[in-house]
Design an enzyme around this catalytic site. Structure first.
Site, PDB file in Angstrom:
ATOM      1  N   GLY A  24       0.724   4.376   1.397  1.00  0.00           N
ATOM      2  CA  GLY A  24       1.064   5.186   2.559  1.00  0.00           C
ATOM      3  C   GLY A  24       0.096   6.281   2.946  1.00  0.00           C
ATOM      4  O   GLY A  24      -0.037   6.588   4.124  1.00  0.00           O
ATOM      5  N   GLY A  37     -11.552   3.582   0.056  1.00  0.00           N
ATOM      6  CA  GLY A  37     -12.535   4.422   0.729  1.00  0.00           C
ATOM      7  C   GLY A  37     -13.757   3.682   1.237  1.00  0.00           C
ATOM      8  O   GLY A  37     -14.773   4.306   1.557  1.00  0.00           O
ATOM      9  N   HIS A  63      -4.790 -20.664  12.519  1.00  0.00           N
ATOM     10  CA  HIS A  63      -6.139 -21.146  12.207  1.00  0.00           C
ATOM     11  C   HIS A  63      -6.906 -20.128  11.368  1.00  0.00           C
ATOM     12  O   HIS A  63      -7.535 -20.484  10.367  1.00  0.00           O
ATOM     13  CB  HIS A  63      -6.942 -21.483  13.475  1.00  0.00           C
ATOM     14  N   ASP A 103      -7.621  -7.638   1.263  1.00  0.00           N
ATOM     15  CA  ASP A 103      -6.658  -7.777   2.357  1.00  0.00           C
ATOM     16  C   ASP A 103      -7.357  -7.315   3.621  1.00  0.00           C
ATOM     17  O   ASP A 103      -8.268  -6.492   3.556  1.00  0.00           O
ATOM     18  CB  ASP A 103      -5.438  -6.870   2.147  1.00  0.00           C
ATOM     19  N   ASP A 115       0.866  -1.177   0.000  1.00  0.00           N
ATOM     20  CA  ASP A 115       0.000   0.000   0.000  1.00  0.00           C
ATOM     21  C   ASP A 115       0.904   1.229   0.000  1.00  0.00           C
ATOM     22  O   ASP A 115       2.074   1.171   0.386  1.00  0.00           O
ATOM     23  CB  ASP A 115      -0.977  -0.025   1.175  1.00  0.00           C
ATOM     24  N   CYS A 126     -11.531 -28.665  10.583  1.00  0.00           N
ATOM     25  CA  CYS A 126     -10.397 -27.883  10.082  1.00  0.00           C
ATOM     26  C   CYS A 126      -9.116 -28.708  10.118  1.00  0.00           C
ATOM     27  O   CYS A 126      -8.843 -29.413  11.090  1.00  0.00           O
ATOM     28  CB  CYS A 126     -10.231 -26.615  10.929  1.00  0.00           C
ATOM     29  N   CYS A 165      -6.006 -27.407   9.988  1.00  0.00           N
ATOM     30  CA  CYS A 165      -4.830 -26.600  10.364  1.00  0.00           C
ATOM     31  C   CYS A 165      -4.132 -27.203  11.582  1.00  0.00           C
ATOM     32  O   CYS A 165      -4.739 -27.968  12.340  1.00  0.00           O
ATOM     33  CB  CYS A 165      -5.239 -25.144  10.624  1.00  0.00           C
TER      34      CYS A 165
END
Ligand code: GUN
Ligand code: ZN
Length: 372
Positions: free
Chosen positions: A94, A216, A335, A266, A92, A304, A306
C-alpha cells in the site's frame, strides 16, 4: 514440514528457474504475476487468466482497503473466494500506491495518512495496519510496508527513505508474526546507489524474510540505469530465497531482469496496454489503432495459440479498438497475458536446458525485426 518452500531446479549464468510451493498451489519461476488491483484482472475471467499460464496474481492493499474494504472481503470468505481465484495471491502493501495515487499524504515515523482517491475519506496505513489488511484479504505472499521516492531523487532523500522503510520492515515482520502457509517478503530500497542497496539488503536479511523484493526501480530511471542496478542488487539478496522485481516491465525488461537473477515480476503493462489497443508479440509492440491493419485478414501474431490470434483478424481487432468495443480490451489483454506467460515458460525451459543466452539472443532478434 514447512507449508511453503522455494526450490531452485537449475541455473544458467545468473538466471534461475525453480518453484515456490504454497498450500494454494505452485508458482513456477521465473514467474510473471498479472495485476488484479481491484480484485479483477481487468477484462478477463479468472479461468481465462489461468489458461494463459498464470500461477499467481497480484492484488493491492491500497485499492481493496478503500473499496470494497478488507473487513468486507474477509466476511465474504477472503479475496480468493471473492474474486474466484483459488490459486496464490501476492498483495502489495500500500505505501507505494499511497504515494502515487492518494491526495494530501502525510508521512511520519508511524506511517502515512492520506485521503482516498475514490471518495476523499481519510485513512491511515502503517506496517501494523498493512499486515492486518493483508491478513484479512487472505494474501498468500504478503509484502512488507515500505516507501519509495520517484527517481531522480537526491541521495539524502534516498537514504532517509530507505532507512525508514527498513524500520518499517522490522515492524512488518513483528506484526506479521508466525503464519504457516503464508509468506512475508521484505523490500530492498536505496535507489540506484550501490551502498544504500547493500545497507538495505543487510537490514532485511538480519530481520529475515521468506523472500526479497527489489523495490524503487522502474520509477523513471530508464532501462539502462535499471539494468545497471540489477547488475549488483540481486546478488546482495539470499541465493535460496525468491527475488521479486516490483512493477517491471516491458518484455525486454523482463528478459534482462531474469538474466540478472530475478525470479518474480508483476506489471500492469500487458493488461493496461491491451485496453488502449496495444499488443506485444515476438516482433515487439503493435498498435492496432494504426490504419495499416484496417484490411489485414491475418491474425495479430501468426505463431500465437491464444483465442485472439486463433479466431480474429487484425482488421477485426482494428475495428473494435477504433469503435471502443469492450471486446477489444478483452481480446488484446488475453493475447498480451498469453504472450507474457509464453515468454516466461520459454525462459524457464531455456534455463533448465542451459541455453538461456541463445534464448535471449533470439528474443532480441525477434524484437529487432519489428512488426510487418
Ligand atoms: N511497486 C513497484 N515498486 C514498488 C516499491 O518500491 N514498493 C512497493 N511496495 N511496491 C512497488
Ligand atoms: Zn495471441
Amino acid at each position: 514440514m514447512a507449508l511453503t518452500s522455494f526450490d531452485l531446479n537449475a541455473r544458467d549464468g545468473r538466471a534461475r528457474t525453480g518453484v515456490i510451493r504454497t498450500p494454494r498451489g505452485e508458482i513456477r519461476t521465473p514467474a510473471f504475476m498479472p495485476v488484479g488491483t481491484a480484485a479483477t484482472v481487468k477484462g478477463m475471467m479468472p479461468e481465462s487468466v489461468r489458461e494463459t499460464g498464470a500461477d499467481i496474481l497480484l492484488g493491492n492493499t491500497y485499492h481493496l482497503m478503500l473499496r470494497p474494504g478488507a473487513e468486507r472481503v474477509a466476511r465474504l470468505g477472503g479475496l480468493h473466494r471473492f474474486m474466484n481465484w483459488e490459486r496464490p495471491i501476492l498483495t502489495d502493501s500500500g505505501g507505494f500506491q499511497v504515494m502515487s495515487l492518494s491526495d494530501l499524504r502525510k508521512l511520519t515515523e508511524e506511517g502515512v495518512t492520506f485521503r482516498s482517491h475514490v471518495d476523499g475519506s481519510k485513512h491511515m496505513l502503517s506496517p501494523e495496519t498493512s499486515m492486518e489488511i493483508q491478513r484479512l484479504l487472505g494474501s498468500d505472499i504478503v509484502m512488507a510496508f515500505d516507501e519509495c521516492p520517484a527517481l531522480p531523487a537526491d541521495r539524502a532523500r534516498l537514504e532517509e527513505s530507505m532507512r525508514l522503510s527498513m524500520r518499517w520492515a522490522a515492524r512488518s515482520r513483528e506484526a506479521f508474526g508466525d503464519r504457516p502457509g503464508h509468506m512475508l517478503f521484505g523490500i530492498q530500497q536505496g535507489g540506484l546507489e550501490r551502498d544504500l542497496r547493500e545497507e538495505s539488503a543487510q537490514a532485511l536479511v538480519n530481520i529475515g524474510f521468506d523472500g526479497y523484493a527489489i523495490g524503487g526501480l522502474a520509477v523513471g530511471e530508464g532501462q539502462e540505469a535499471m539494468f545497471g542496478c540489477l547488475d549488483f542488487a540481486p546478488g546482495m539478496l539470499p541465493e535460496d530465497k525468491p527475488r521479486y522485481l516490483m512493477g517491471v516491465g516491458k518484455p525486454a525488461d523482463i528478459v534482462g531482469a531474469v538474466a540478472r537473477g530475478i525470479d518474480m515480476m508483476d506489471c500492469v503493462l500487458p493488461s493496461r496496454s491491451g485496453r488502449t489497443g496495444q499488443a506485444w508479440t515476438r516482433r515487439g509492440q503493435v498498435n492496432l489503432r494504426n490504419a495499416r491493419h484496417a484490411d489485414d485478414p491475418r491474425p495479430l501474431d501468426e505463431g500465437c495459440t491464444c483465442p485472439c490470434c486463433q479466431n480474429y483478424s487484425r482488421a477485426y481487432l482494428h475495428h473494435v479498438v477504433r469503435a471502443k468495443e469492450m471486446i477489444a480490451g478483452m481480446l488484446l489483454t488475453w493475447h498480451n497475458l498469453h504472450y507474457y506467460q509464453e515468454l516466461m515458460a520459454g525462459m524457464r525451459a531455456a534455463i533448465a536446458e542451459a541455453r538461456f543466452a541463445a534464448f535471449e539472443e533470439a528474443f532480441h532478434a525477434g524484437e529487432a525485426l519489428g512488426d510487418i
